[in-house]
Design a protein around this motif. Structure first.
Motif, PDB file in Angstrom:
ATOM      1  N   GLY A   1       0.357  -1.731  -7.447  1.00 31.98           N
ATOM      2  CA  GLY A   1      -0.702  -0.734  -7.552  1.00 31.98           C
ATOM      3  C   GLY A   1      -1.868  -1.030  -6.629  1.00 31.98           C
ATOM      4  O   GLY A   1      -2.440  -0.123  -6.013  1.00 31.98           O
ATOM      5  N   THR A   2      -2.230  -2.300  -6.503  1.00 33.53           N
ATOM      6  CA  THR A   2      -3.341  -2.686  -5.638  1.00 33.53           C
ATOM      7  C   THR A   2      -3.039  -2.416  -4.180  1.00 33.53           C
ATOM      8  O   THR A   2      -3.869  -1.855  -3.452  1.00 33.53           O
ATOM      9  N   ILE A   3      -1.863  -2.812  -3.733  1.00 33.65           N
ATOM     10  CA  ILE A   3      -1.474  -2.580  -2.334  1.00 33.65           C
ATOM     11  C   ILE A   3      -1.447  -1.089  -2.037  1.00 33.65           C
ATOM     12  O   ILE A   3      -1.939  -0.628  -1.009  1.00 33.65           O
ATOM     13  N   THR A   4      -0.888  -0.305  -2.940  1.00 36.99           N
ATOM     14  CA  THR A   4      -0.840   1.142  -2.750  1.00 36.99           C
ATOM     15  C   THR A   4      -2.242   1.739  -2.690  1.00 36.99           C
ATOM     16  O   THR A   4      -2.529   2.580  -1.836  1.00 36.99           O
ATOM     17  N   ALA A   5      -3.126   1.301  -3.576  1.00 34.83           N
ATOM     18  CA  ALA A   5      -4.491   1.826  -3.589  1.00 34.83           C
ATOM     19  C   ALA A   5      -5.236   1.491  -2.302  1.00 34.83           C
ATOM     20  O   ALA A   5      -5.932   2.344  -1.741  1.00 34.83           O
ATOM     21  N   VAL A   6      -5.073   0.272  -1.799  1.00 31.47           N
ATOM     22  CA  VAL A   6      -5.752  -0.135  -0.566  1.00 31.47           C
ATOM     23  C   VAL A   6      -5.232   0.661   0.622  1.00 31.47           C
ATOM     24  O   VAL A   6      -6.008   1.169   1.440  1.00 31.47           O
ATOM     25  N   VAL A   7      -3.910   0.797   0.724  1.00 33.29           N
ATOM     26  CA  VAL A   7      -3.327   1.542   1.848  1.00 33.29           C
ATOM     27  C   VAL A   7      -3.755   3.004   1.806  1.00 33.29           C
ATOM     28  O   VAL A   7      -4.150   3.579   2.825  1.00 33.29           O
TER      29      VAL A   7
ATOM     30  N   ASN B   1      -6.420   4.237   0.389  1.00 33.84           N
ATOM     31  CA  ASN B   1      -7.847   4.299   0.663  1.00 33.84           C
ATOM     32  C   ASN B   1      -8.106   4.227   2.167  1.00 33.84           C
ATOM     33  O   ASN B   1      -8.964   4.939   2.693  1.00 33.84           O
ATOM     34  N   LEU B   2      -7.374   3.377   2.865  1.00 35.70           N
ATOM     35  CA  LEU B   2      -7.532   3.289   4.315  1.00 35.70           C
ATOM     36  C   LEU B   2      -7.099   4.589   4.999  1.00 35.70           C
ATOM     37  O   LEU B   2      -7.768   5.070   5.910  1.00 35.70           O
ATOM     38  N   LEU B   3      -5.980   5.153   4.560  1.00 30.02           N
ATOM     39  CA  LEU B   3      -5.486   6.383   5.172  1.00 30.02           C
ATOM     40  C   LEU B   3      -6.393   7.568   4.895  1.00 30.02           C
ATOM     41  O   LEU B   3      -6.758   8.317   5.800  1.00 30.02           O
TER      42      LEU B   3
ATOM     43  N   GLY C   1      -9.535   7.500   3.832  1.00 30.12           N
ATOM     44  CA  GLY C   1     -10.869   7.233   4.347  1.00 30.12           C
ATOM     45  C   GLY C   1     -10.994   7.569   5.824  1.00 30.12           C
ATOM     46  O   GLY C   1     -11.986   8.132   6.266  1.00 30.12           O
ATOM     47  N   ARG C   2      -9.977   7.238   6.596  1.00 33.23           N
ATOM     48  CA  ARG C   2      -9.994   7.559   8.031  1.00 33.23           C
ATOM     49  C   ARG C   2      -9.937   9.054   8.252  1.00 33.23           C
ATOM     50  O   ARG C   2     -10.627   9.595   9.093  1.00 33.23           O
ATOM     51  N   ARG C   3      -9.105   9.742   7.494  1.00 34.58           N
ATOM     52  CA  ARG C   3      -8.988  11.187   7.645  1.00 34.58           C
ATOM     53  C   ARG C   3     -10.282  11.887   7.260  1.00 34.58           C
ATOM     54  O   ARG C   3     -10.738  12.798   7.937  1.00 34.58           O
ATOM     55  N   ALA C   4     -10.895  11.460   6.174  1.00 31.38           N
ATOM     56  CA  ALA C   4     -12.130  12.079   5.714  1.00 31.38           C
ATOM     57  C   ALA C   4     -13.284  11.785   6.659  1.00 31.38           C
ATOM     58  O   ALA C   4     -14.104  12.649   6.941  1.00 31.38           O
TER      59      ALA C   4
END
Length: 63
Positions: free
Chosen positions: A36-42, A44-46, A48-51
Protein backbone atom coordinates in the motif's frame (compact mmCIF):
# COMPACT_ATOMS: atom_id res chain seq x y z
CA UNK A 1 -6.05 6.70 -1.94
CA UNK A 2 -8.57 3.95 -2.62
CA UNK A 3 -6.21 2.26 -5.07
CA UNK A 4 -3.40 2.15 -2.50
CA UNK A 5 -5.79 0.74 0.09
CA UNK A 6 -6.97 -1.91 -2.37
CA UNK A 7 -3.43 -2.94 -3.27
CA UNK A 8 -2.59 -3.08 0.44
CA UNK A 9 -5.49 -5.47 1.02
CA UNK A 10 -4.46 -7.89 -1.76
CA UNK A 11 -1.99 -9.90 0.40
CA UNK A 12 -4.66 -10.30 3.08
CA UNK A 13 -7.57 -11.20 0.80
CA UNK A 14 -5.62 -13.31 -1.73
CA UNK A 15 -2.35 -14.52 -0.13
CA UNK A 16 -1.29 -16.45 -3.27
CA UNK A 17 -1.68 -13.45 -5.60
CA UNK A 18 2.04 -12.64 -5.85
CA UNK A 19 3.33 -16.24 -6.15
CA UNK A 20 3.85 -15.91 -9.92
CA UNK A 21 6.00 -12.78 -9.54
CA UNK A 22 9.81 -12.74 -9.14
CA UNK A 23 11.23 -13.29 -5.65
CA UNK A 24 12.03 -9.63 -4.94
CA UNK A 25 8.50 -8.53 -5.83
CA UNK A 26 7.07 -11.29 -3.64
CA UNK A 27 9.22 -10.22 -0.71
CA UNK A 28 8.24 -6.56 -0.93
CA UNK A 29 4.58 -6.90 -1.95
CA UNK A 30 3.75 -9.80 0.39
CA UNK A 31 3.22 -7.26 3.18
CA UNK A 32 0.06 -5.20 2.89
CA UNK A 33 1.75 -2.23 4.52
CA UNK A 34 4.63 -2.12 2.06
CA UNK A 35 2.38 -2.81 -0.94
CA UNK A 36 0.00 0.00 0.00
CA UNK A 37 2.82 2.42 0.82
CA UNK A 38 4.68 1.84 -2.44
CA UNK A 39 1.46 2.23 -4.42
CA UNK A 40 0.55 5.44 -2.59
CA UNK A 41 4.00 6.98 -3.17
CA UNK A 42 4.06 6.07 -6.87
CA UNK A 43 0.54 7.37 -7.44
CA UNK A 44 1.33 10.56 -5.53
CA UNK A 45 4.35 11.16 -7.76
CA UNK A 46 2.35 10.51 -10.93
CA UNK A 47 -0.71 12.55 -10.00
CA UNK A 48 1.39 15.33 -8.45
CA UNK A 49 3.35 15.83 -11.67
CA UNK A 50 0.21 15.87 -13.78
CA UNK A 51 -1.56 18.33 -11.50
CA UNK A 52 1.46 20.65 -11.24
CA UNK A 53 1.83 20.69 -15.03
CA UNK A 54 -1.80 21.74 -15.40
CA UNK A 55 -1.53 24.44 -12.74
CA UNK A 56 1.67 25.90 -14.25
CA UNK A 57 0.03 26.38 -17.65
CA UNK A 58 -3.04 28.18 -16.30
CA UNK A 59 -1.36 31.16 -14.62
CA UNK A 60 -3.40 31.78 -11.49
CA UNK A 61 -3.68 35.43 -10.39
CA UNK A 62 -3.98 36.35 -6.71
CA UNK A 63 -5.41 39.59 -5.44
Amino acid sequence: MAIALGVGLVPIVAPDFYHGFPGLVQTVMDSGISAGTITAVVLNLLVGRRASGRAAGQGVQVG
